[in-house]
Write an enzyme that holds these catalytic residues in place. Structure first.
Site, PDB file in Angstrom:
ATOM      1  N   GLU A  27       0.832  -1.209   0.000  1.00  0.00           N
ATOM      2  CA  GLU A  27       0.000   0.000   0.000  1.00  0.00           C
ATOM      3  C   GLU A  27       0.865   1.257   0.000  1.00  0.00           C
ATOM      4  OE1 GLU A  27      -1.060   1.976   3.402  1.00  0.00           O
ATOM      5  OE2 GLU A  27      -1.084   0.210   4.718  1.00  0.00           O
ATOM      6  N   LYS A 162      -4.550  -1.861  13.835  1.00  0.00           N
ATOM      7  CA  LYS A 162      -3.793  -0.782  14.467  1.00  0.00           C
ATOM      8  C   LYS A 162      -4.206  -0.660  15.939  1.00  0.00           C
ATOM      9  CE  LYS A 162      -3.009   1.912  10.274  1.00  0.00           C
ATOM     10  NZ  LYS A 162      -3.694   1.074   9.263  1.00  0.00           N
TER      11      LYS A 162
END
Length: 307
Positions: A27, A162
Site C-alpha cells: 500500500e 492498528k
C-alpha cells in the site's frame, strides 16, 4: 471503456503477472500519511528490498496522474514520499473522483486490495488494517478495510489491527463478514506495536506453505473474500502493551479535544503516538512492516509454487 484503461502496470509487474511469478502488493498511505519524509521513503525502499530478498516482486500501488499505478519506480516512489500528506487518501469511494481529477493519492488497505485483485495479485503486505474505532457505538467510525476483506479475494498480511482501534469489535465485524483470521505462528491476535492482545485467532498456521494451501482452498471453494494473516511484531521491536495503551488513551483524548474525526483520525493518532513515545512507535512501525513483507513474500512464493 474497460478498467484496464485506468491501469498503469509497470513493465516488471506486467512480466511477472504473465509468467505467474510471486508478487506482493504494497500500500501507499503508509508512505503518504503514515510517516514523515525521509523515513517514509527509506521504509518504502527497505520494504521492497525485503520482498525481493525473500523471492517475490514488490508491487507498490498508488493513484498518480489519473491512473491506478501498480509498481512504482524509484523516482516515482520518491516523488510520492515527498508529497506526503499533500496527497489524498484513497479508499474505494474516492477512486473515480481521484482518477477524473488526476490527483495523487496514497491507497488504503481497502483500495490496495481492490487494485491488487483487478490485476491478479493475491498476497498483500501492510502494517496493520483499519477496523472499528474506539467509541464507534456512537460515531459509527468503522474502516472500509473490513468490508473489503469480506468481498475481495486477497490475503492481507499484517501485525493485526492498528493499536488505536477497538480490537474486540474489529474481530467481531470480521467474524460477522466471514473473514478468517489466521495467526501466523501464534494463537493470539497481535496488537500491532505489542505482540499480544487478550483475544485469540480463528486458526493458527506456522509455515508459508500452510497459509498458501488455505489461500488456494478458499479460492477453489469460490469464497468471495480474503484472509487476514496476523503476524506478531518481532519481540525485540515490540512496545510493552500497558505503555502503548496509556499513550493511545492520551492520543484519543487529544483527538476528541481537537475535534479530529473520520479519515483524519488515524493519521492524527499515529502522529500523536510518535510524539508521546518519543519516536519509538515509528521505529516499531517500520520494523513490523518489514517483518510482514518478509512473511508475505514467502507466502507468495509458496502460493506461486502451487500453480
Amino acid at each position: 471503456m474497460s478498467i484496464h484503461a485506468h491501469l498503469a502496470i509497470s513493465e516488471e509487474i506486467g512480466a511477472a503477472l504473465a509468467e505467474h511469478r510471486p508478487i506482493v502488493a504494497l500500500e501507499s498511505t503508509i508512505i503518504t500519511h503514515g510517516m514523515p519524509y525521509p523515513q517514509n521513503l527509506e521504509m518504502a525502499m527497505a520494504v521492497e528490498d525485503v520482498v525481493r530478498e525473500n523471492g517475490a516482486i514488490p508491487a507498490t500501488i498508488a493513484v498518480l496522474g489519473g491512473k491506478l499505478r501498480v509498481g512504482l519506480g524509484g523516482e516515482v516512489l520518491e516523488t510520492l514520499a515527498r508529497t506526503g500528506r499533500e496527497a489524498a487518501k484513497a479508499s474505494r469511494r474516492d477512486l473515480a473522483a481521484l482518477l477524473v481529477s488526476g490527483k495523487t493519492a496514497g491507497t488504503t488497505v481497502a483500495t490496495t486490495m481492490q487494485i491488487a485483485d483487478l490485476v491478479g495479485i493475491r498476497v498483500f503486505a501492510t502494517g496493520g488494517i483499519g477496523g472499528v474505532h474506539r467509541g464507534a457505538e456512537t460515531t459509527f467510525d468503522i474502516s472500509a478495510d473490513l468490508r473489503e476483506l469480506s468481498q475481495t479475494p486477497v490475503a492481507v498480511v499484517c501485525a493485526g489491527a492498528k493499536s488505536i482501534l477497538d480490537i474486540p469489535k474489529t474481530l467481531e465485524v470480521l467474524e460477522t463478514n466471514g473473514v478468517p483470521v489466521i495467526g501466523y505462528g501464534t494463537d493470539v491476535f497481535p496488537a500491532f506495536f505489542a505482540r499480544t492482545s487478550a483475544y485469540g485467532v480463528d486458526y493458527r498456521l506456522d509455515t508459508p506453505g500452510e497459509v498458501a494451501e488455505v489461500i488456494a482452498a478458499q479460492r477453489e471453494l469460490g469464497m468471495p473474500g480474503g484472509l487476514l494473516i496476523a503476524v506478531p511484531i518481532p519481540e525485540k521491536d515490540a512496545i510493552d502493551g500497558a505503555e502503548i495503551e496509556a499513550s493511545i488513551a492520551a492520543a484519543v483524548a487529544d483527538a476528541e479535544d481537537n475535534g479530529v474525526t473520520r479519515k483524519d483520525l488515524t493519521p492524527y493518532l499515529l502522529n500523536r503516538l510518535f510524539e508521546l513515545t518519543g519516536g519509538r512507535s515509528l521505529e516499531a512501525n517500520i520494523a513490523l512492516v518489514k517483518h510482514n513483507a518478509m512473511v508475505a513474500a514467502r507466502i507468495a512464493v509458496a502460493l506461486s509454487a502451487r500453480n
